[in-house]
Design an enzyme around this catalytic site. Structure first.
Site, mmCIF file in Angstrom:
data_model
loop_
_atom_site.group_PDB
_atom_site.id
_atom_site.type_symbol
_atom_site.label_atom_id
_atom_site.label_comp_id
_atom_site.label_asym_id
_atom_site.label_seq_id
_atom_site.Cartn_x
_atom_site.Cartn_y
_atom_site.Cartn_z
ATOM 1 N N ALA A 448 0.868 -1.171 0.000
ATOM 2 C CA ALA A 448 0.000 0.000 0.000
ATOM 3 C C ALA A 448 0.912 1.230 0.000
ATOM 4 O O ALA A 448 2.076 1.150 0.407
ATOM 5 C CB ALA A 448 -0.875 -0.013 1.244
ATOM 6 N N GLY A 494 0.628 -4.883 0.986
ATOM 7 C CA GLY A 494 -0.569 -4.876 0.151
ATOM 8 C C GLY A 494 -0.359 -5.567 -1.187
ATOM 9 O O GLY A 494 -1.327 -5.987 -1.830
ATOM 10 N N GLU A 497 -0.847 -9.186 -0.570
ATOM 11 C CA GLU A 497 -2.259 -9.288 -0.165
ATOM 12 C C GLU A 497 -3.187 -9.192 -1.382
ATOM 13 O O GLU A 497 -4.209 -9.862 -1.452
ATOM 14 C CB GLU A 497 -2.569 -8.194 0.866
ATOM 15 C CG GLU A 497 -1.817 -8.439 2.173
ATOM 16 C CD GLU A 497 -1.880 -7.252 3.132
ATOM 17 O OE1 GLU A 497 -1.460 -6.154 2.730
ATOM 18 O OE2 GLU A 497 -2.348 -7.413 4.251
ATOM 19 N N GLU A 519 4.929 -4.849 7.020
ATOM 20 C CA GLU A 519 4.211 -3.750 7.681
ATOM 21 C C GLU A 519 4.789 -3.394 9.041
ATOM 22 O O GLU A 519 4.829 -2.225 9.425
ATOM 23 C CB GLU A 519 2.720 -4.102 7.831
ATOM 24 C CG GLU A 519 1.931 -4.072 6.532
ATOM 25 C CD GLU A 519 1.943 -5.376 5.767
ATOM 26 O OE1 GLU A 519 2.800 -6.250 6.061
ATOM 27 O OE2 GLU A 519 1.113 -5.535 4.864
HETATM 28 N N1 CAA Z 1 4.603 3.131 -1.018
HETATM 29 C C1 CAA Z 1 5.010 4.271 -1.581
HETATM 30 N N2 CAA Z 1 6.208 4.411 -2.165
HETATM 31 C C2 CAA Z 1 7.006 3.333 -2.164
HETATM 32 C C3 CAA Z 1 6.647 2.109 -1.589
HETATM 33 C C4 CAA Z 1 5.364 2.021 -1.004
HETATM 34 N N3 CAA Z 1 4.914 0.896 -0.457
HETATM 35 N N4 CAA Z 1 7.677 1.237 -1.730
HETATM 36 C C5 CAA Z 1 8.650 1.905 -2.377
HETATM 37 N N5 CAA Z 1 8.234 3.161 -2.648
HETATM 38 C C6 CAA Z 1 8.960 4.220 -3.340
HETATM 39 C C7 CAA Z 1 10.125 4.716 -2.510
HETATM 40 O O1 CAA Z 1 9.700 5.661 -1.549
HETATM 41 C C8 CAA Z 1 11.002 5.322 -3.585
HETATM 42 O O2 CAA Z 1 10.462 6.578 -3.939
HETATM 43 P P1 CAA Z 1 11.450 7.868 -4.112
HETATM 44 O O3 CAA Z 1 12.329 7.493 -5.278
HETATM 45 O O4 CAA Z 1 10.497 8.975 -4.403
HETATM 46 O O5 CAA Z 1 12.205 7.986 -2.835
HETATM 47 C C9 CAA Z 1 10.777 4.397 -4.778
HETATM 48 O O6 CAA Z 1 9.557 3.684 -4.509
HETATM 49 C C10 CAA Z 1 11.885 3.370 -4.933
HETATM 50 O O7 CAA Z 1 12.076 2.740 -3.670
HETATM 51 P P2 CAA Z 1 13.533 2.478 -3.042
HETATM 52 O O8 CAA Z 1 14.436 3.596 -3.402
HETATM 53 O O9 CAA Z 1 13.337 2.163 -1.587
HETATM 54 O O10 CAA Z 1 13.950 1.185 -3.871
HETATM 55 P P3 CAA Z 1 14.817 -0.061 -3.395
HETATM 56 O O11 CAA Z 1 14.989 -0.904 -4.584
HETATM 57 O O12 CAA Z 1 16.031 0.395 -2.658
HETATM 58 O O13 CAA Z 1 13.883 -0.828 -2.333
HETATM 59 C C11 CAA Z 1 11.860 -1.834 -1.521
HETATM 60 C C12 CAA Z 1 12.673 -1.384 -2.752
HETATM 61 C C13 CAA Z 1 12.510 -2.999 -0.845
HETATM 62 C C14 CAA Z 1 10.478 -2.212 -2.017
HETATM 63 C C15 CAA Z 1 11.741 -0.653 -0.500
HETATM 64 O O14 CAA Z 1 11.292 0.487 -1.204
HETATM 65 C C16 CAA Z 1 10.740 -0.932 0.585
HETATM 66 O O15 CAA Z 1 11.032 -1.657 1.520
HETATM 67 N N6 CAA Z 1 9.544 -0.330 0.473
HETATM 68 C C17 CAA Z 1 8.517 -0.493 1.455
HETATM 69 C C18 CAA Z 1 7.735 -1.762 1.227
HETATM 70 C C19 CAA Z 1 6.691 -1.930 2.286
HETATM 71 O O16 CAA Z 1 6.926 -1.745 3.469
HETATM 72 N N7 CAA Z 1 5.458 -2.310 1.863
HETATM 73 C C20 CAA Z 1 4.356 -2.473 2.745
HETATM 74 C C21 CAA Z 1 3.583 -1.202 2.812
HETATM 75 S S1 CAA Z 1 2.414 -1.201 4.120
HETATM 76 C C22 CAA Z 1 1.092 -2.034 3.511
HETATM 77 O O17 CAA Z 1 1.107 -2.577 2.452
HETATM 78 C C23 CAA Z 1 -0.080 -1.992 4.444
HETATM 79 C C24 CAA Z 1 -1.208 -2.811 4.042
HETATM 80 O O18 CAA Z 1 -1.187 -4.024 4.172
HETATM 81 C C25 CAA Z 1 -2.449 -2.152 3.626
#
Ligand code: CAA
Length: 674
Positions: A448, A494, A497, A519
């Site tokens: 998400a 998400g 999911e 998360e």
């Molecule tokens: N939401 C919004 N933006 C996201 C994102 C997310 N879930 N995941 C990555 N991005 C964005 C980053 O912020 C970044 O944006 P900027 O260039 O503007 O800074 C861009 O995507 C690229 O990300 P990274 O530079 O971090 O890329 P990476 O290759 O080094 O890492 C990754 C990739 C491992 C996916 C890392 O970005 C990460 O861990 N992201 C978070 C993933 C996460 O926690 N997902 C769960 C979200 S919570 C959820 O989903 C709740 C639910 O159940 C409803």
């Protein structure tokens, strides 16, 4: 070993031309494919160009090694798989040839005639022309079905945008294959209809023309115009600086003269541009760090003209059916580093955008007032810019989430678009099944949208956000037509999911970082079914471990857990489409998900090492899992949404989300367990 993609074997890639862009194209291919033992051969008749091109490529590889972007093994692999040669015979076994020679039609025709005589009839031939129509370039080729233009942008190894221009003779399967191949190796390809200049260069060159017109009208100097244009269009550099940096004056002059005939009379070669070309001169532009003050009244005059010209050019492309609004918005934003035009018009209001274009057209009558813009403005609706694409592949609908800058993260807009696509799938009797996938070679969906969640301020808002996503996943799961997730890359939070609401999941073999419920890293619990569907698919123990520790699993592990139904070697999409059809036809049976309470619902969870994660958030995750297991899936999801909302009552929620927003994904949040 060779690289086989969708059944097409690529053992060698040929690049013709070791000039400005050929070595960069070679670098991109060798970087992406050397590990499959694919050879990249750069051919040029000029030894000097070859030496220069080779030195350029090696310098970039060495720089990558210095910065740590390339590991020593990669450096060695890349260097040993690229050859610069003047011997055209080296192209003999090439399966894909990209011509990147001078923009000269007879030369290109000669090259392709020669290449067709060397390679097999199955080889794909592409031209990196920046302007010429593929019908003209490949006119004398025998196997026209396997030819098209593939236009790169500077710098070719890094700029992800690409225009793919099939001719009327190109086999659609070849276009599809090339589009998917580029996506697979990290590009963002856009299909553009064949017309001189394609979709991007008329804008790049047209902005220079618009600037010269302002100069000719005595409204501002080149420095002032460059400054205002870059500010009002969100350009990294103004149009004159852009021309200087790319040495673009001669190409632009040639391009504009052709566009006069082939697009409309507004495009023309202004005298000043021709003078600059003849004098081989550069424009006078602001120096690095130089601030140019422009009086507000003149700034407005310049900005209004630049905007009128920009909107006129891009809307003409829509009127002419060269590209879709959604594609064009993303393509221009990435390739030219400019404000994406349709998003920009939406934000200022279409009436204002239309007024600017009308005023411009009044002054320069050769610029048409776009019908598409007039109609849109009259409708009172903004431009529709989709982040979720929809396509019919025969009787299977393919839904693609495309947010490359956010790794396809799910926000409210995506949920709304998914909902609209579900309705289309349900109501279209031709559609028997559907596939959901993510755009690109990295992420299926990274979760998400954290940036949207960070803006939520209360448990009620948190719960509502989770419900919004859950309702979409439930609609997908129960739409009455089988859904298969084509998991082109990792699926987090998400993302996994979303995939779990599909009847089956197809993933790439050997992906070490594939699926996870991260998360808790953010001071959150899963909110779109992770605490409910995951135990129903992989069992309680494994689900609890994934949800409480955030530890990701590989695609091979996901297969072993039953989270993924099939693993494939390259492109997941064709197999996912086939599988969706098989399920719809009853040829392949998949285990349906338990929609009722879990028979073996535990009453407690064992102690587990949750590392640095928040104990307060862990309690919520455990509560959601235990409560949900005793409920139907539908009720369990509602309970999960409530527990998800409860995260906003903790301090750790703010700490987790803020750490990600301010410091990025790699920094661990310092939770206080409250
Ligand atoms: N939401 C919004 N933006 C996201 C994102 C997310 N879930 N995941 C990555 N991005 C964005 C980053 O912020 C970044 O944006 P900027 O260039 O503007 O800074 C861009 O995507 C690229 O990300 P990274 O530079 O971090 O890329 P990476 O290759 O080094 O890492 C990754 C990739 C491992 C996916 C890392 O970005 C990460 O861990 N992201 C978070 C993933 C996460 O926690 N997902 C769960 C979200 S919570 C959820 O989903 C709740 C639910 O159940 C409803």
């Amino acid at each position: 070993m060779a690289f086989t993609f969708r059944g097409y074997k690529i053992g060698k890639v040929g690049i013709i031309g070791s000039g400005q862009i050929g070595p960069d194209i070679a670098l991109h291919f060798v970087k992406s494919l050397y590990q499959f033992d694919v050879q990249v051969v750069v051919v040029d008749i000029a030894e000097e160009a070859l030496a220069k091109g080779k030195a350029k490529l090696l310098k970039k590889v060495d720089k990558g090694a210095e910065t740590g972007a390339f590991k020593p093994k990669q450096v060695e692999g890349m260097k040993s798989h690229v050859l610069f040669t003047s011997n055209y015979d080296e192209l003999k076994s090439a399966d894909l040839v990209i011509e990147a020679a001078t923009e000269d039609l007879p030369l290109k025709r000669r090259i392709f005639k020669q290449v067709e005589g060397l390679v097999s009839p199955e080889a794909i031939l592409a031209s990196n022309s920046s302007h010429l129509e593929p019908e003209r370039i490949f006119k004398e080729c025998t196997h026209k079905g396997r030819t098209l233009c593939a236009h790169y942008f500077f710098p070719a190894e890094r700029n992800p945008a690409m225009e793919i221009i099939p001719s009327k003779d190109t086999n659609p399967e070849v276009t599809d294959l090339v589009m998917r191949l580029y996506e697979y190796i990290g590009k963002i390809p856009f299909k553009v209809r064949s017309r001189y200049g394609y979709a991007v260069d008329p804008v790049f060159e047209g902005l220079c023309l618009a600037g010269i017109q302002i100069l000719d009208a005595g409204i501002g100097t080149t420095k002032e115009i460059d400054t205002v244009a870059s500010k009002c269009l969100g350009l990294r550099v103004g149009p004159f600086t852009g021309q200087n940096l790319t040495g673009g004056n001669p190409i632009s002059a040639h391009g504009l003269s052709q566009m006069h005939e082939k697009i409309n009379a507004w495009y023309r070669v202004p005298e000043r541009l021709q003078q600059m070309v003849d004098a081989k001169a550069d424009w006078e532009v602001p120096g690095r760090g130089e601030t140019i003050e422009v009086p507000p009244d003149r700034e407005k005059l310049i900005a209004d003209e630049m905007l009128g010209a920009y909107f006129g050019m891009v809307c003409e492309m829509i009127d002419a059916g060269i590209i879709t609004v959604s594609d064009y918005d993303l393509l221009l934003g990435i390739s030219l580093d400019i404000n994406p035009p349709f998003t920009f018009m939406n934000s200022m209001g279409l009436d204002k955008a239309l007024d600017l274009l009308k005023a411009y057209s009044k002054k320069y009558p050769a610029m048409p007032v776009s019908k598409a813009l007039s109609d849109r403005a009259a409708s009172g609706k903004p431009w529709e810019i989709l982040d979720v694409l929809f396509e019919k592949k025969g009787d299977v609908a393919v839904i693609t989430i495309r947010r490359p800058k956010a790794l396809n993260a799910l926000n409210s807009k995506v949920f709304d678009e998914l909902t609209a696509h579900i309705e289309k799938i349900k109501s279209d009797p031709e559609i028997k099944a559907a596939v959901i996938t993510g755009f690109g070679n990295k992420a299926f969906v990274a979760g998400a949208d954290i940036k949207e969640m960070a803006g939520l301020t209360s448990p009620a808002e948190g719960e509502a956000f989770a419900r919004k996503g859950q309702i979409v996943t439930m609609k997908l799961q129960t739409m009455g037509k089988p859904l298969v997730a084509a998991m082109n890359g990792f699926a987090l939070g998400g993302g996994i999911e979303l995939a779990m609401c599909a009847a089956a999941r197809v993933a790439p073999k050997g992906l070490s970082f594939f699926a996870g419920q991260p998360e808790v890293n953010l001071g959150l619990i899963p909110g779109m079914g992770g605490t409910q569907r995951l135990p129903r698919i992989v069992g309680f123990e494994r689900a609890a471990e994934m949800v409480r520790t955030a530890n990701p699993i590989s695609s091979d592990q996901a297969y072993e857990y039953g989270l993924v139904n099939e693993l494939v070697d390259d492109d997941v999409l064709p197999r996912a489409i086939e599988l969706a059809r098989e399920i719809a036809e009853g040829k392949t049976k998949v285990k349906p998900m338990e929609m009722g309470p879990l028979a073996d619902a535990p009453t407690s969870l064992p102690d587990i090492d949750i590392g640095h994660h928040s104990k307060a958030i862990d309690r919520l995750a455990v509560a959601a899992m235990l409560e949900g297991a005793k409920l139907t899936l539908d009720e369990g999801l509602k309970a999960e949404a409530r527990w998800f909302g409860q995260c906003w009552t903790t301090e750790d929620n703010r700490i987790g989300l803020t750490t990600f927003i301010e410091k990025g994904a790699k920094v661990k949040a310092e939770f206080v367990h409250r």
